[in-house]
Design a protein around this motif. Structure first.
Motif, PDB file in Angstrom:
ATOM      1  N   ILE A  12      44.071  15.354 -15.899  1.00 26.79           N
ATOM      2  CA  ILE A  12      43.423  14.216 -16.570  1.00 26.79           C
ATOM      3  C   ILE A  12      42.882  13.225 -15.542  1.00 26.79           C
ATOM      4  O   ILE A  12      41.895  12.542 -15.794  1.00 26.79           O
ATOM      5  N   THR A  13      43.500  13.156 -14.370  1.00 30.19           N
ATOM      6  CA  THR A  13      42.966  12.272 -13.339  1.00 30.19           C
ATOM      7  C   THR A  13      41.605  12.779 -12.859  1.00 30.19           C
ATOM      8  O   THR A  13      40.652  12.015 -12.733  1.00 30.19           O
ATOM      9  N   LEU A  14      41.547  14.087 -12.625  1.00 33.62           N
ATOM     10  CA  LEU A  14      40.261  14.683 -12.246  1.00 33.62           C
ATOM     11  C   LEU A  14      39.222  14.450 -13.338  1.00 33.62           C
ATOM     12  O   LEU A  14      38.092  14.064 -13.075  1.00 33.62           O
ATOM     13  N   ASN A  15      39.655  14.683 -14.596  1.00 35.59           N
ATOM     14  CA  ASN A  15      38.773  14.481 -15.746  1.00 35.59           C
ATOM     15  C   ASN A  15      38.210  13.087 -15.772  1.00 35.59           C
ATOM     16  O   ASN A  15      37.112  12.851 -16.228  1.00 35.59           O
ATOM     17  N   PHE A  16      39.019  12.146 -15.327  1.00 34.02           N
ATOM     18  CA  PHE A  16      38.565  10.766 -15.370  1.00 34.02           C
ATOM     19  C   PHE A  16      37.554  10.479 -14.265  1.00 34.02           C
ATOM     20  O   PHE A  16      36.494   9.918 -14.502  1.00 34.02           O
ATOM     21  N   LEU A 286      33.950  11.228 -24.110  1.00 33.07           N
ATOM     22  CA  LEU A 286      33.996  12.505 -24.809  1.00 33.07           C
ATOM     23  C   LEU A 286      34.375  13.636 -23.846  1.00 33.07           C
ATOM     24  O   LEU A 286      35.182  14.506 -24.176  1.00 33.07           O
ATOM     25  N   MET A 287      33.811  13.598 -22.647  1.00 30.34           N
ATOM     26  CA  MET A 287      34.142  14.623 -21.652  1.00 30.34           C
ATOM     27  C   MET A 287      35.645  14.651 -21.401  1.00 30.34           C
ATOM     28  O   MET A 287      36.269  15.701 -21.400  1.00 30.34           O
ATOM     29  N   GLN A 288      36.210  13.467 -21.201  1.00 28.89           N
ATOM     30  CA  GLN A 288      37.653  13.390 -20.986  1.00 28.89           C
ATOM     31  C   GLN A 288      38.406  14.036 -22.134  1.00 28.89           C
ATOM     32  O   GLN A 288      39.334  14.803 -21.923  1.00 28.89           O
ATOM     33  N   GLY A 289      37.980  13.704 -23.347  1.00 25.51           N
ATOM     34  CA  GLY A 289      38.657  14.216 -24.530  1.00 25.51           C
ATOM     35  C   GLY A 289      38.590  15.734 -24.609  1.00 25.51           C
ATOM     36  O   GLY A 289      39.600  16.406 -24.838  1.00 25.51           O
TER      37      GLY A 289
END
Lengths: 317, 524
Positions: A12-16, A286-289
């Motif tokens: 999730i850190t990368l996603n952010f 949305l990408m994060q989700g």
């Protein structure tokens, strides 16, 4: 368990950070696809929107509030789609997950059966041709296979609908009719995904079965005068299936990836199109989700695979 | 082989079961299609999610804007030749250009039966000042244009603007009017998605919407004040391949690539139309990064060394026209045909460059068309002594580079070339930090006093004929100066079956018939 948690946090850190480090932002539309028009936001409007979505704050503050919100179960509101991300992804996830689960199950079962038969008939014509066909299928990219099926099954033969997950605006008399309609729409995407994965399961099942068949207890079974089908499907399959089943759970990530492409081919209402759009539009929230949804699904399945493996194979503790 | 036989039986059964499923699926699909005896006219078009269709909830792209317009009317409407009276049957502009009086038609009803009055109009404009809609034209350079709105009587509104400006009538006329009795209590319009948010006064009511399927169903509004809707139901449905869907009759109109034209030509069943050229590509110089671009000769050398005709033939395969050096495309209502033209001429380009050679990096998007175009431009420019390195980026990365001025040369493709001629000002007049638009942001490092002055004069000239003369003059100066190089404007083809519906019409400034409200209505 702890490793899963660490992996999750890492993801999730990368996603952010990754999306936010890409050039571009969700509000600048200077160009458009051929024959498309877009709205132009003024600089003032962009500032206003950035403040509205909290994107004007320093990245680290945004990250802290992202984690904080997530712990409270608040994933956020999509910038482009204007809807709660959980609702947005949730409605489509059902379509994608069903596609993935059905096609994975079918390809696994089919792969097991065909692989076992091939092993049993090792080196005769049946085995050799099947082997060849399976290799071919597993090398054709899923979206290409999808296009071929779309042309053949929907456009040329007209047996299946061209697009979508269900008949648009149709009123169904009974839930059974509705279910049939959904199945009817899902046939081509499922076949595409099955063909794309079948080869892999076939190979694993075949080699695993070959190993099992050479074991001593197989000779015992034969010696007892049991029928061939009983030997193959009762005694051998149980042992040969273990690697195939663990493989099924581990390949979930790849199948999700394949589903994303196949959904785009068939205009299927799953997460695939949403994911592509979210990246192109730089819809960070949305990408994060979506990526979190994929991460959670894949991690859960890996976990299940671990558990299952332990259960199926008593040697592993 | 017992086992194989048994398997064969199982497989045969499975196949039977699958076929039965398919067959039943087919029949249920068909029975849904043929229901009803007196058939209303239903038009199906390729769908795709365009958002929740309020002025705040649709997505910032064409399909969202125009679907929303079917539900919400505005004071004026875009007709085939220009703005036409709509909710306002007539209007007056004061001599100083600062007061606009609109007379509304009588008997206009909202979809819920309530009457529309001048109070709703006043409310809408005031609401937009606090909560700008997605498509907001009521600000110029970030400044709200409206100073005051007065309700004169139930059917008359007076709008006072900050300064006279030729584009204001269109801007006021284009704003969607929303019902006060519904929106007055809404604080966050972006998140207001209850069914009543979709109550407008337009010719169509949204009956069904599926976000994940990208499907919309519009039904004609029975008590519509205006021209009668000719299409009873407009449906947007999911489609995987538009041409396949059109051939199967699932949709009633599709865009087709020029390669497929032959399939439909000389066939009474089909009608082909060529879209007006309001979408285009342009090549932009960054004169801040490369000051030599400030030399007009070098820019003209580029113009001579790019073969626009070749691009049209090889990249757009005939479905485009070379762009005018004066920017406004051939189909623009104010296009000036007498501007300088740069026919492909390598010798002339070499002459202008005086034997010098240059090397640049050119940024482009990642569509096939742009890549082909860039390669062709690279070849022809090399003949003149200009060497290009082409870098292809995704849309957003390219946009970010364009906005920051982080490029030497960049190709950008976008729509809106048919809009009000004031777009020349947003592109060519030097206006630092004045915001952006698809065509805008000015041109990095470019400043020309004549162009600036003409741009500003046309903006404040309220007499249409005088303004048109200024715009014509402006195009001539721009074509001579070539501060950027318009490449070509696309003229895609559409095909439909006239026997089913033949009412498709273009708005004067837009290239898509399915986007025009007038396409679905009787002529006024």
């Amino acid at each position: 368990m702890a490793e899963y948690l660490v992996t999750f946090l890492f993801i999730i850190t990368l996603n952010f950070f990754l999306p936010r480090l890409m050039p571009g932002d969700p509000f600048t539309f200077l160009s458009a696809g051929t024959d498309e028009v877009t709205v132009a936001y003024s600089e003032e409007q962009i500032e206003k929107y950035k403040a509205y979505y909290g994107l004007d704050k320093p990245l680290i503050n945004q990250y802290v509030s992202y984690i904080g919100n997530m712990l409270q179960g608040n994933i956020g509101y999509s910038i482009y789609y204007n809807e709660d991300v959980v609702a947005l992804v949730g409605k489509r996830a059902l379509w994608t997950v069903s596609l993935v689960v059905v096609s994975l199950t079918v390809s696994c079962v089919l792969g097991l059966i065909l692989g076992s038969l091939a092993a049993w008939n090792r080196n005769n014509a049946f085995d050799r041709y099947l082997y060849l066909v399976m290799i071919c299928f597993s090398e054709i990219p899923a979206f290409l296979m999808g296009l071929l099926l779309l042309f053949a099954g929907a456009a040329w033969l007209g047996w299946f609908p061209l697009a979508g997950g269900t008949s648009t605006f149709a009123v169904f008399a009974t839930p059974v009719q509705q279910a049939l309609d959904i199945v009817h729409h899902a046939v081509l995407p499922v076949i595409t995904l099955v063909l794309a994965r079948l080869g892999e399961f076939f190979m694993i099942a075949r080699s695993s079965m070959l190993t099992v068949l050479s074991k001593d207890y197989m000779r015992t079974a034969r010696g007892k005068g049991l029928s061939k089908s009983r030997i193959l499907f009762v005694h051998a399959l149980r042992n040969a299936a273990i690697p195939v089943i663990t493989r099924m759970f581990l390949s979930l990530g790849t199948v999700f990836g394949g589903a994303v492409l196949v959904e785009n081919v068939f205009n299927y209402p799953g997460v695939g199109q949403l994911m592509r759009e979210s990246v192109m539009l730089r819809d960070y929230i949305l990408m994060q989700g979506i990526f979190m949804f994929f991460a959670v699904s894949v991690l859960t399945m890996n976990f299940v695979a671990d558990m299952l493996y332990k259960k199926l194979d008593p040697r592993i503790t | 082989m017992k086992l194989i036989e048994r398997l064969q039986i199982i497989i045969a059964l499975l196949v039977c079961a699958a076929l039965m499923l398919v067959a039943s699926g087919c029949s249920s699909g068909k029975s849904a299609g043929t229901a009803g005896v007196t058939k209303p006219l239903v038009i199906n078009l390729a769908g795709g999610d365009a958002g929740f269709l309020t002025p705040f909830g649709h997505y910032p792209r064409g399909p969202g804007i125009f679907k929303m317009n079917l539900i919400f009317d505005s004071l004026l409407e875009r007709g085939e030749k220009g703005y036409i009276p709509w909710l306002a049957e007539k209007w007056e502009i004061s001599a100083d250009g600062k007061t606009y009086i609109f007379n509304l038609r009588k008997g206009i009803k909202w979809h819920d039966g309530q009457p529309l009055t001048a109070a709703d109009v006043k409310f809408s404009f005031e609401y937009y000042a606090k909560n700008p809609p997605v498509s907001d034209e009521l600000a110029i350079n970030g400044k709200r244009i409206i100073e005051a709105i007065d309700v004169v009587d139930d059917h008359t509104v007076k709008i006072t603007v900050d300064k006279p400006n030729a584009t204001i009538l269109g801007r006021l006329g284009n704003a969607r009017i929303i019902p006060r009795h519904i929106w007055a209590t809404v604080d966050d319009p972006k998140k207001f998605n209850k069914p009543e948010a979709l109550i407008g006064c337009g010719p169509y009511i949204l009956k069904e919407y599926s976000k994940e399927q990208g499907a919309y169903k519009f039904e004609a509004f029975k008590d519509y004040w205006g021209p009668k809707p000719k299409v009873d139901i407009v449906q947007f449905i999911p489609v995987s391949d538009n041409v396949l869907a059109f051939n199967k009759g699932e949709i009633d109109l599709t865009a087709i690539s020029p390669d497929l034209l032959a399939q439909y030509e000389n066939n009474k069943e089909f009608m082909i139309k060529k879209n007006p050229a309001f979408w285009g590509y342009r090549l932009i110089f960054n004169m801040e990064k490369c000051p030599e671009f400030k030399d007009k000769n070098i820019r003209q050398a580029f113009a001579y060394a790019i073969n626009a005709q070749e691009l049209v033939e090889k990249v757009a395969r005939g479905a485009a026209v070379p762009a005018s050096a004066g920017y406004l495309p051939v189909d623009h209502i104010w296009y000036n045909n007498n501007v300088k033209k740069y026919a492909f001429n390598i010798d002339k380009a070499r002459e202008l460059l005086q034997g010098k050679t240059f090397s640049y990096t050119m940024l482009i998007g990642n569509s096939n068309d742009e890549i082909r175009m860039a390669e062709l431009i690279k070849i022809s420019l090399a003949q003149a002594g200009i060497n290009l390195t082409v870098r292809s980026l995704d849309e957003k990365t390219r946009d970010a580079a364009a906005k920051k001025g982080d490029y030497e040369l960049i190709i950008n493709g976008h729509g809106g070339w048919g809009s009000d001629a004031d777009l020349l000002r947003t592109v060519y007049a030097n206006q630092k930090s004045s915001g952006q638009s698809p065509s805008g942001n000015g041109l990095y490092g470019y400043n020309n006093e004549t162009i600036n002055e003409l741009c500003n004069r046309q903006l404040t000239e309220l007499d249409p004929d005088k303004r048109k003369a200024l715009v014509f003059q402006l195009q001539e100066v721009i074509a001579e100066e070539v501060p950027q190089i318009p490449l070509y404007n696309t003229t895609g083809y559409i095909v439909y079956r006239p026997a089913k519906y033949d009412g498709w019409r273009y708005m004067f400034d837009h290239h898509e018939v399915t986007h025009s409200k007038i396409s679905y209505l009787e002529s006024m």
